[in-house]
Design an enzyme around this catalytic site. Structure first.
Site, mmCIF file in Angstrom:
data_model
loop_
_atom_site.group_PDB
_atom_site.id
_atom_site.type_symbol
_atom_site.label_atom_id
_atom_site.label_comp_id
_atom_site.label_asym_id
_atom_site.label_seq_id
_atom_site.Cartn_x
_atom_site.Cartn_y
_atom_site.Cartn_z
ATOM 1 N N ASP A 220 -2.487 -10.593 -2.071
ATOM 2 C CA ASP A 220 -3.070 -10.106 -0.821
ATOM 3 C C ASP A 220 -4.564 -9.837 -1.019
ATOM 4 O O ASP A 220 -5.005 -9.535 -2.126
ATOM 5 C CB ASP A 220 -2.343 -8.825 -0.399
ATOM 6 C CG ASP A 220 -2.741 -8.352 0.986
ATOM 7 O OD1 ASP A 220 -2.089 -8.767 1.956
ATOM 8 O OD2 ASP A 220 -3.727 -7.587 1.097
ATOM 9 N N ASP B 283 -4.547 -12.829 3.953
ATOM 10 C CA ASP B 283 -5.748 -12.271 4.602
ATOM 11 C C ASP B 283 -7.045 -12.661 3.901
ATOM 12 O O ASP B 283 -8.126 -12.320 4.381
ATOM 13 C CB ASP B 283 -5.651 -10.750 4.808
ATOM 14 C CG ASP B 283 -4.862 -10.010 3.750
ATOM 15 O OD1 ASP B 283 -4.502 -10.624 2.730
ATOM 16 O OD2 ASP B 283 -4.617 -8.802 3.944
ATOM 17 N N HIS C 8 -6.157 -7.315 -0.221
ATOM 18 C CA HIS C 8 -6.399 -5.912 -0.574
ATOM 19 C C HIS C 8 -5.646 -5.539 -1.846
ATOM 20 O O HIS C 8 -4.542 -6.041 -2.088
ATOM 21 C CB HIS C 8 -5.943 -5.010 0.585
ATOM 22 C CG HIS C 8 -6.581 -5.348 1.897
ATOM 23 N ND1 HIS C 8 -5.945 -6.123 2.848
ATOM 24 C CD2 HIS C 8 -7.803 -5.052 2.385
ATOM 25 C CE1 HIS C 8 -6.743 -6.273 3.886
ATOM 26 N NE2 HIS C 8 -7.886 -5.626 3.640
ATOM 27 N N HIS D 262 0.812 -1.225 0.000
ATOM 28 C CA HIS D 262 0.000 0.000 0.000
ATOM 29 C C HIS D 262 0.845 1.274 0.000
ATOM 30 O O HIS D 262 0.294 2.376 0.131
ATOM 31 C CB HIS D 262 -0.967 0.011 1.190
ATOM 32 C CG HIS D 262 -1.942 -1.114 1.188
ATOM 33 N ND1 HIS D 262 -2.734 -1.396 0.095
ATOM 34 C CD2 HIS D 262 -2.253 -2.052 2.124
ATOM 35 C CE1 HIS D 262 -3.488 -2.452 0.373
ATOM 36 N NE2 HIS D 262 -3.213 -2.869 1.596
HETATM 37 C C1 SP5 Z 1 -1.099 -5.069 3.998
HETATM 38 C C2 SP5 Z 1 -2.552 -5.106 4.346
HETATM 39 O O1 SP5 Z 1 -3.163 -6.163 4.324
HETATM 40 N N1 SP5 Z 1 -3.103 -3.971 4.729
HETATM 41 C C3 SP5 Z 1 -4.479 -3.925 5.021
HETATM 42 C C4 SP5 Z 1 -4.896 -2.648 5.635
HETATM 43 C C5 SP5 Z 1 -6.378 -2.680 5.831
HETATM 44 N N2 SP5 Z 1 -6.763 -1.782 6.829
HETATM 45 C C6 SP5 Z 1 -8.130 -1.371 6.750
HETATM 46 C C7 SP5 Z 1 -9.025 -2.337 7.363
HETATM 47 C C8 SP5 Z 1 -10.449 -1.869 7.302
HETATM 48 C C9 SP5 Z 1 -11.305 -2.928 7.891
HETATM 49 N N3 SP5 Z 1 -12.656 -2.617 7.807
HETATM 50 C C10 SP5 Z 1 -13.476 -3.437 8.657
HETATM 51 C C11 SP5 Z 1 -13.936 -4.637 7.972
HETATM 52 C C12 SP5 Z 1 -14.103 -5.765 8.973
HETATM 53 N N4 SP5 Z 1 -15.390 -6.337 8.872
HETATM 54 ZN ZN ZN Z 2 -4.153 -7.114 2.890
#
Ligand code: SP5
Ligand code: ZN
Length: 338
Positions: free
Chosen positions: A188, A274, A190, A154
């Site tokens: 990943d 994840d 995300h 990110h």
């Molecule tokens: C590297 C990596 O995996 N970074 C991920 C960062 C995500 N952070 C934001 C998470 C937002 C979660 N929102 C809540 C959803 C849970 N139901």
């Molecule tokens: Zn991630």
């Protein structure tokens, strides 16, 4: 197989993060990499090595030197245990503020990447592992895993966020691309918004990513199916909530086809776990066996590969998930032997 590790990551351990205005324990914790290191070494087949940290000149190969200098200075001015959380964010054309709290909001995209006294050292050490991985592939190694923490995908040329500061996979891919074309696969959960931005107009690197639909998952503002990058070499495959192994492996096929057509000499994988069904951040239903199947298909590219750790927030499950992934990969890698 070589496993690249560094103890320096433990210097970065933010105590908490925010979730919808609530304070919760930070999910990106040292135990993630501690568990992976111990678990993978116990499984066997790995030779553990270290690496020197990335220098600011190394980091400038993908990042604005001002971003790197900010992370370094913000870390240097923290007291032990104190973390600077970006809270106010700059819009386009914003003036450069003097206070660290203000400057954090020039570079950070969100509140997930606080900076503590050890953050620069940990992120630079993690970047050094990925750069060492690139060096090893250039020297003829075929399978290297870098246990990078904090993660990196990110972080872009002029932004960071999502637990990331410096983009390890991008640094390795940029280094490798001096010697030949590079395929970069991001697994990943995300979207790798930082990585996509780094290679947006780079003809030497093709990017393919499977991720949760940004319409309802972080990072929200990139990773949509139509994004191909200025080079036309990006392929984004957003997948819906509830995605299971069959759907995931079905989407992996066109991602691999995209990379195969690019005719790369090296493969870099941003490896996140994840998407596992038990992960606290997962809207998907992937099982350990699905990671093994993914590894096996990826090995079919037949390229020297560097695996760079990204996310995965169920520490006790991580050794099994990574172990299964590599077992699958090794079964599929007909060129390398056991
Ligand atoms: C590297 C990596 O995996 N970074 C991920 C960062 C995500 N952070 C934001 C998470 C937002 C979660 N929102 C809540 C959803 C849970 N139901
Ligand atoms: Zn991630």
């Amino acid at each position: 197989m070589i496993l690249l590790t560094s103890p320096t990551h433990t210097l970065h351990a933010p105590p908490y993060e925010f979730e919808q205005g609530r304070v919760i324990a930070c999910r990106e914790r040292p135990e993630r990499v501690e568990a992976l290191r111990r678990g993978l070494l116990a499984r066997g087949g790995w030779e553990e090595r270290g690496a020197p940290p990335a220098t600011d000149a190394d980091l400038a190969e993908v990042h604005d030197p001002r971003l790197v200098a900010f992370v370094r200075r913000a870390a240097e001015s923290r007291r032990a245990g104190e973390y600077l959380y970006p809270e106010a964010f700059a819009g386009p054309g914003a003036p450069a503020p003097l206070a660290a709290e203000g400057e954090a909001g020039r570079w950070a995209r969100d509140v997930y990447s606080p900076i503590g006294a050890g953050t620069y050292a940990a992120a630079a050490a993690a970047a050094g592992l990925a750069l060492e991985g690139a060096r090893l592939l250039l020297a003829g190694e075929r399978r290297v895993m870098a246990l990078c923490r904090p993660p990196g995908h990110h972080a872009g040329p002029d932004f960071f966020g999502g637990y990331c500061y410096f983009n390890h996979a991008a640094l390795a891919a940029r280094r490798l691309s001096r010697a030949g074309r590079v395929a970069l696969l991001d697994l990943d959960l995300h979207h790798g918004n930082g990585t996509q931005a780094v290679f947006d107009a780079d003809p030497a690197v093709a990017f393919a990513s499977l991720h949760a639909d940004p319409a309802d998952e972080y990072p929200y503002f990139s990773g949509y199916a139509g994004e191909r990058g200025a080079s036309g070499q990006a392929l984004n495959l957003p997948l819906p909530r509830g995605t299971d192994g069959a759907a995931y492996l079905g989407a992996l096929a066109p991602a691999l086809e995209h990379l195969r057509r690019f005719d790369a000499r090296f493969l870099v994988v941003s490896l996140g776990f994840d998407g596992w069904r038990g992960d606290p951040l997962s809207p998907w239903q992937l099982r350990a066996a699905d990671f093994a199947a993914a590894g096996r298909l990826i090995a079919g590219l037949g390229l020297p590969a560097l695996f760079v750790l990204e996310g995965g927030y169920a520490p006790r499950a991580l050794p099994n998930l990574a172990g299964k992934f590599m077992e699958g990969y090794n079964r599929g890698d007909v060129r390398a032997g056991p």
